[in-house]
Design an enzyme around this catalytic site. Structure first.
Site, short mmCIF file in Angstrom:
data_model
loop_
_atom_site.label_atom_id
_atom_site.label_comp_id
_atom_site.label_asym_id
_atom_site.label_seq_id
_atom_site.Cartn_x
_atom_site.Cartn_y
_atom_site.Cartn_z
N ASP A 1 1.26 3.96 1.21
CA ASP A 1 1.68 4.99 2.30
C ASP A 1 3.03 4.10 2.74
O ASP A 1 3.73 4.84 3.58
CB ASP A 1 0.70 4.99 3.58
CG ASP A 1 -0.09 3.69 4.04
OD1 ASP A 1 -0.11 2.70 3.07
OD2 ASP A 1 -0.31 3.39 5.09
N GLU B 1 0.78 -1.18 0.08
CA GLU B 1 0.03 0.08 -0.06
C GLU B 1 0.95 1.36 -0.05
O GLU B 1 1.80 1.11 0.65
CB GLU B 1 -0.69 0.05 1.21
CG GLU B 1 -2.16 1.02 1.02
CD GLU B 1 -3.25 0.87 2.01
OE1 GLU B 1 -3.29 0.00 2.68
OE2 GLU B 1 -4.37 1.55 1.87
#
Ligand code: FEO
Length: 398
Positions: free
Chosen positions: A86, A84
């Site tokens: 982030d 992901e």
């Protein structure tokens, strides 16, 4: 960019090199009212290894922190525990700038990174039980599929017993402190609960199965270093116990009443229901959606025993804010709830029927027939609402 940012040693020759995002408030629909951190870690060994990166716009800060303890070009390996963005957003740039000899991920992680960044990079796949000798340090790997993505993986550093747990055991909390034991316990509980409710709740069966399997991995976990929020040091057992508690989804005598109102009638009904719940010995939490965010509702639902939903009828439909929150809650798959519905209307009044269907689809047992009021509730209508609250309270565990 160099200077200004320093690495923080969290264990012998292990450094936090992440970033603090003080300003983020919307994390893909989750209200992160206290910001977040993107934690990345550097293990110094003969083959220096970076574990995870940061959100792309914080990459220069991560590079500066790395440069405060090592020449970044010496980094030999990068381990990506989770694709992901982030955590992987800066990965393409990190690969370009650091030129590591190898980049590791789980097999699903290799595929996910390829599909995110289209780099044509030969990522190396790791599976549960694999280990990596860094020269003076050893990493072991555990795939943790669906905690919370299919690619999720945990990395364990034998020296120091540090588990780099990626999203698991994390929280969205910006702080200058790096360790949980430096922060207020009530704050930790609040933010860890909110994180579990909004990220991990639908995966509770996976969490339960995973926690049961942890002893079989043979890891002596002395520190948990998640990719968001503080690092667990003296309180490793506390956060593991919380996960076991939340994953069990044991209902309580708390009822969450979620609603919106056009001209105050549905809100008045909600308050009468709240009085009925309290009179029945339940703890009522009323959440008007002009004031409460969907992720705050999700947090209240974790550990509750009832969801009572109210909506005016607007053009034959549920009011949009209520539909938004119900969509969010349905996706989080809360278990072991009873419920009921209510609402005022002007013409046809379909909202409560729609909400009843919605609760049934969520496997929420209806404790009472919906209370529907044309225009403005009378005293008798409000008495019916009070009785609805009493009926819901009656269904809650003693
Ligand atoms: Fe913090 Fe699933 O990313």
């Amino acid at each position: 960019m160099t200077g200004g940012f320093r690495a923080v040693e969290i264990s012998d020759r292990v450094y936090w090199v992440g970033a603090i995002d003080w300003g983020i408030r919307n994390f893909h629909g989750y209200l992160t009212s206290r910001g977040s951190t993107y934690n990345a870690f550097l293990v110094l060994a003969d083959k220096p290894t970076l574990i995870d990166t940061v959100k792309a716009q914080f990459g220069d800060e991560m590079m500066a922190r790395i440069a405060s303890v090592i020449d970044p070009s010496k980094i030999e390996y990068i381990v990506s525990n989770h694709a992901e963005m982030d955590h992987s957003g800066f990965l393409p740039e990190a690969i370009a700038r650091l030129a590591p000899s190898k980049v590791f991920a789980s097999s699903q992680g290799c595929d996910a990174l390829d599909r995110h960044f289209h780099l044509g990079h030969p990522f190396e796949a790791l599976k549960t039980g694999d280990s990596l000798e860094l020269g003076g340090a050893t990493l072991k790997f555990v795939e943790s599929r669906m905690l919370h993505w299919p690619d999720s993986m945990l990395t364990y550093l034998v020296e120091g017993g540090v588990l780099f747990s990626n999203d698991a055991f994390g929280m969205h909390l910006a702080s200058g402190e790096r360790f949980a034991d430096e922060l207020d316990r009530a704050l930790l509980r609040e933010e860890a609960t909110r994180y579990y409710a909004n990220i991990l709740l639908p995966l509770s069966p996976v969490v339960r199965a995973f926690l049961e399997k942890v002893p079989s991995f043979g890891l002596d976990i002395r520190m948990i270093a998640p990719d968001h929020g503080p690092i667990w040091r003296e309180d490793v057992g506390w956060i593991i116990e919380r996960y076991a508690e939340w994953a069990a989804q044991k209902p309580s005598r708390k009822a969450v009443v979620v609603y919106d109102s056009m001209w105050g009638s549905t809100a008045k009904m909600a308050r009468a229901i709240g009085d009925g719940l309290a009179a029945g010995g339940a703890r009522a939490t009323l959440m008007p959606l002009d004031a409460a965010h969907r992720s705050e509702v999700a947090t209240e639902i974790l550990g509750a025993g009832a969801l009572v939903a109210g909506s005016p009828t607007m053009n034959g439909q549920i009011f949009p804010t209520v539909a938004d929150t119900m969509t969010y809650l349905e996706g989080l798959k809360p278990k072991n709830l009873v419920g009921a519905t209510f609402g005022s209307y002007g013409w046809s009044g379909e909202a409560t029927a729609h909400l009843d269907e919605w609760l049934k689809r969520m496997q929420i047992e209806l404790a009472a027939e919906a209370v529907r009021v044309k225009y403005v509730p009378t005293g008798a209508d409000l008495e019916a609402c009070r009785k609805l609250g009493l009926a819901v309270a009656e269904k809650l565990p003693r």
